[in-house]
Design a protein around this motif. Structure first.
Motif, mmCIF file in Angstrom:
data_model
loop_
_atom_site.group_PDB
_atom_site.id
_atom_site.type_symbol
_atom_site.label_atom_id
_atom_site.label_comp_id
_atom_site.label_asym_id
_atom_site.label_seq_id
_atom_site.Cartn_x
_atom_site.Cartn_y
_atom_site.Cartn_z
ATOM 1 N N SER A 79 -140.126 -64.850 -49.792
ATOM 2 C CA SER A 79 -140.374 -65.692 -50.964
ATOM 3 C C SER A 79 -141.218 -64.954 -52.009
ATOM 4 O O SER A 79 -141.260 -65.353 -53.169
ATOM 5 N N ASN A 80 -141.882 -63.894 -51.582
ATOM 6 C CA ASN A 80 -142.666 -63.101 -52.536
ATOM 7 C C ASN A 80 -141.842 -62.046 -53.240
ATOM 8 O O ASN A 80 -142.356 -61.288 -54.052
ATOM 9 N N ARG A 81 -140.584 -61.947 -52.877
ATOM 10 C CA ARG A 81 -139.815 -60.802 -53.341
ATOM 11 C C ARG A 81 -138.674 -61.182 -54.284
ATOM 12 O O ARG A 81 -137.805 -60.369 -54.577
ATOM 13 N N PHE A 82 -138.697 -62.408 -54.757
ATOM 14 C CA PHE A 82 -137.594 -62.861 -55.598
ATOM 15 C C PHE A 82 -137.356 -61.961 -56.802
ATOM 16 O O PHE A 82 -136.213 -61.731 -57.202
ATOM 17 N N ASP A 83 -138.429 -61.436 -57.368
ATOM 18 C CA ASP A 83 -138.267 -60.569 -58.546
ATOM 19 C C ASP A 83 -137.511 -59.296 -58.202
ATOM 20 O O ASP A 83 -136.689 -58.820 -58.997
ATOM 21 N N ASP A 84 -137.789 -58.762 -57.026
ATOM 22 C CA ASP A 84 -137.078 -57.539 -56.617
ATOM 23 C C ASP A 84 -135.579 -57.794 -56.491
ATOM 24 O O ASP A 84 -134.759 -56.964 -56.857
ATOM 25 N N TYR A 85 -135.257 -58.960 -55.942
ATOM 26 C CA TYR A 85 -133.844 -59.271 -55.764
ATOM 27 C C TYR A 85 -133.150 -59.361 -57.118
ATOM 28 O O TYR A 85 -132.014 -58.927 -57.288
ATOM 29 N N LYS A 86 -133.863 -59.927 -58.104
ATOM 30 C CA LYS A 86 -133.269 -60.130 -59.427
ATOM 31 C C LYS A 86 -132.855 -58.819 -60.066
ATOM 32 O O LYS A 86 -131.811 -58.729 -60.721
ATOM 33 N N VAL A 87 -133.683 -57.808 -59.888
ATOM 34 C CA VAL A 87 -133.376 -56.504 -60.471
ATOM 35 C C VAL A 87 -132.040 -55.995 -59.929
ATOM 36 O O VAL A 87 -131.181 -55.526 -60.676
ATOM 37 N N HIS A 88 -131.873 -56.132 -58.634
ATOM 38 C CA HIS A 88 -130.639 -55.629 -58.027
ATOM 39 C C HIS A 88 -129.417 -56.422 -58.468
ATOM 40 O O HIS A 88 -128.343 -55.871 -58.661
ATOM 41 N N ASP A 170 -114.859 -62.719 -47.278
ATOM 42 C CA ASP A 170 -114.779 -63.408 -48.563
ATOM 43 C C ASP A 170 -115.616 -62.715 -49.624
ATOM 44 O O ASP A 170 -116.497 -61.935 -49.311
ATOM 45 N N ASP A 171 -115.316 -63.065 -50.866
ATOM 46 C CA ASP A 171 -116.255 -62.746 -51.942
ATOM 47 C C ASP A 171 -117.424 -63.711 -51.781
ATOM 48 O O ASP A 171 -117.516 -64.737 -52.436
ATOM 49 N N PHE A 172 -118.309 -63.371 -50.843
ATOM 50 C CA PHE A 172 -119.357 -64.341 -50.508
ATOM 51 C C PHE A 172 -120.452 -64.411 -51.575
ATOM 52 O O PHE A 172 -120.626 -63.484 -52.364
ATOM 53 N N ILE A 173 -121.134 -65.519 -51.561
ATOM 54 C CA ILE A 173 -122.181 -65.770 -52.559
ATOM 55 C C ILE A 173 -123.438 -64.986 -52.225
ATOM 56 O O ILE A 173 -123.888 -64.981 -51.080
ATOM 57 N N VAL A 174 -123.982 -64.303 -53.218
ATOM 58 C CA VAL A 174 -125.228 -63.574 -52.995
ATOM 59 C C VAL A 174 -126.403 -64.239 -53.695
ATOM 60 O O VAL A 174 -127.552 -64.028 -53.309
ATOM 61 N N VAL A 175 -126.102 -65.025 -54.733
ATOM 62 C CA VAL A 175 -127.171 -65.785 -55.379
ATOM 63 C C VAL A 175 -126.684 -67.206 -55.613
ATOM 64 O O VAL A 175 -125.583 -67.413 -56.118
ATOM 65 N N ARG A 176 -127.484 -68.159 -55.220
ATOM 66 C CA ARG A 176 -127.111 -69.562 -55.360
ATOM 67 C C ARG A 176 -127.241 -70.028 -56.809
ATOM 68 O O ARG A 176 -127.840 -69.343 -57.636
ATOM 69 N N SER A 177 -126.701 -71.221 -57.065
ATOM 70 C CA SER A 177 -126.755 -71.725 -58.445
ATOM 71 C C SER A 177 -128.185 -72.022 -58.886
ATOM 72 O O SER A 177 -128.467 -72.108 -60.073
ATOM 73 N N ASP A 178 -129.101 -72.154 -57.939
ATOM 74 C CA ASP A 178 -130.493 -72.342 -58.355
ATOM 75 C C ASP A 178 -131.221 -71.011 -58.540
ATOM 76 O O ASP A 178 -132.418 -70.966 -58.769
ATOM 77 N N GLY A 179 -130.461 -69.942 -58.444
ATOM 78 C CA GLY A 179 -131.037 -68.629 -58.708
ATOM 79 C C GLY A 179 -131.614 -67.943 -57.473
ATOM 80 O O GLY A 179 -132.066 -66.800 -57.540
ATOM 81 N N SER A 180 -131.606 -68.619 -56.341
ATOM 82 C CA SER A 180 -132.186 -68.002 -55.150
ATOM 83 C C SER A 180 -131.146 -67.152 -54.421
ATOM 84 O O SER A 180 -129.975 -67.509 -54.357
#
Length: 469
Positions: A79-88, A170-180
RNA sequence: GGCCCGUUCGUCUAGUGGUUAGGACUCCAGGUUUUCAUCCUGGCAACAGGAGUUCGAUUCUCCUACGGGCUACCA
């Protein structure tokens, strides 16, 4: 730090307490790391904010500590790393390896209900204008990875080579619609950022592995080595769960199992040291652990064998340590008695108590006179008032003893038996009943010696008054 | 439905192209013990099925059956 050093991790999600399967995964990771001279990290997978709870995190850490599976720093919270995920994500979107999907949950679900299990690719090839339009309309979206044709294979340290056709991915989901970000995505980024060299986890992740490998490749990361552990099963051969009454690790502590016993049994579930040894200390486990000896087949949890393993460890465990352990689950045990008295009791019970709680349940009469007598025991040992006459005689004999020690008590009672032409059992059974309330336990002579002359005679006196019932 | 994985005593497991298929837990019987426990001795009990390869398959291959896992905007 050498290039070949091993880094593993245990990555629980705090949506429940640590259960046996999790503990086994943690243990195998830990054993592998220690065996290889590597490091083991802990990562709390709390991206599901609605189900994750801090109290579970605390329980998990507490359980791991109790098991002795200490981890290296730092402790990572996703939960502390959401910003890192966003960059990728931004990078993947730019390179077109990820795309926005505007399909709603309901749409997808109803497609599945109709038997279309795979994502139909609705948004896969949306043109820029289409995307822009939907964005302007404020339609929510997820990010999906674009999987191309081909197949992915990897060599599992336990299962061997595994190949999966991309048609199955599948083309699986990597980010949900709420951004997580979703699990497969965060796991890959974290394992990379944490320098994890060996991913050791449950077999239920085998089918996630190709997805993750595809992500490693999309992100340009090195792919770690994978090892999947078979499941722990209930008696119905289904994966062990609360439904089987399989509780969290803490309840095994409360039931009086030593961490070493639980670890030992857990290790034996799906692994063997290559010899016929079964009782192993933590050090021995570390020394002998080898992933190539790990079974592919799920293993049924057998409480009885755990109990046996526990008993074996108990006999070998240092008495002072047992005392401390008993006190840790029952602080009031033997309160008011000398430590030396408690130690000697533990020595007496060590061969028959298979868990710490059994020391407690088997030692009551060392601290207080029995309040009830075991009925089956009475039938055998004190059936009628003829016994009272016998016991009166024994009592007088005991009264004459001047030096109250085990050896003298034994001699005197045996002489008494010979003198009165009685089997020794005829003497011992009623005495045992009188002083302990039952018919099982250590040597009667030992118990009498421990209780002291006065207490012994008092209890016999009481029994003479109350029995036969 | 699809895909992946698995299958040796009830359970945990060892094992090999030719073995009386070994051990452990459980259970049963006997011995030791004043009792219980320990300990000792003995016993019950397994290669899922079918083809193929082979002089010979539990072992190698294929098929079937059965079991499990995944197929989520859970991890």
């Amino acid at each position: 730090m050498s290039h070949s050093s091993v880094n593993v991790r245990f990555a629980p999600s705090p949506t429940g307490e640590l259960h046996l399967g999790g503990a086994r995964t943690a243990l195998f990771n830990w054993l592998y790391a220690k065996n290889q001279g590597g490091q083991i990290f802990l990562r709390i997978e709390d991206t599901d904010r609605t189900r994750s709870k801090d109290e579970y995190t605390d329980q998990i850490l507490d359980a791991l500590q109790w098991l002795g599976l200490n981890w290296d720093e730092p402790l990572v919270y996703q939960s502390n790393r959401f910003d890192d995920y966003k960059v990728h994500i931004a990078n993947l979107l730019n390179s077109g390896q990820v795309y926005r999907c505007f399909c709603s949950k309901d749409e997808l679900q109803s497609a599945r209900d109709e038997g279309h299990y795979q994502y139909p690719g609705t948004c896969r090839n949306l043109k820029d204008e289409g995307v822009k339009m939907r964005l302007n309309q404020g339609i929510g979206f997820t990010y999906r990875i674009r999987i191309s044709e081909g197949e992915t294979h990897y060599n599992d340290l336990i299962y061997g080579p595994i190949t999966v056709d991309h048609n199955e991915v599948d083309d699986f989901i990597v980010v949900r619609s709420d951004g997580s970000p979703t699990y497969n995505f965060t796991a890959v980024i974290d394992d990379h950022d944490m320098n994890i060299t060996h991913v050791i986890r449950g077999e239920d992740h085998i089918s996630n592995t190709p997805k993750q490998i595809l992500l490693y490749e999309a992100l340009g990361f090195d792919v770690p080595t994978f090892a999947h552990l078979p499941m722990i099963l209930g008696h119905d051969k289904k994966r062990l769960s609360k439904r089987h009454g399989a509780p969290g690790v803490q309840s095994y502590r409360d039931e009086g199992y030593l961490p070493e016993s639980l670890n030992n049994y857990l290790a034996l579930l799906g692994w063997n040291p290559g010899t016929e040894e079964e009782i192993l200390s933590m050090d021995e486990l570390v020394q002998k652990f080898d992933l190539s000896q790990v079974q592919k087949k799920g293993a049924v949890w057998d409480e009885k064998k755990l109990h046996w393993v526990s008993g074996q460890h108990m006999m070998q465990t240092n008495t002072d340590f047992i005392l401390d352990s008993i006190r840790s689950i029952s602080p009031n045990w033997g309160k008011g008695s000398d430590i030396s008295y408690l130690i000697s009791i533990i020595e007496l019970l060590k061969q028959r108590a298979k868990s710490l709680t059994e020391f407690i349940t088997q030692s009551h009469y060392f601290f207080q006179a029995p309040s009830v007598y075991d009925s089956a025991g009475l039938k055998r040992g004190w059936p009628d008032d003829q016994v009272n006459d016998r016991v009166e005689g024994i009592k007088s004999t005991l009264q004459e003893i001047t030096i109250w020690r085990k050896e003298d008590i034994e001699t005197v009672l045996k002489d008494h038996a010979t003198e009165h032409e009685l089997g020794i059992g005829k003497i011992i059974m009623p005495i045992r009943l009188a002083i302990s309330g039952g018919l099982s336990g250590p040597s009667v002579f030992e118990i009498l010696a421990h209780l002291g002359k006065e207490e012994t005679l008092n209890r016999i006196e009481t029994a003479l008054k109350e029995l036969p019932q």
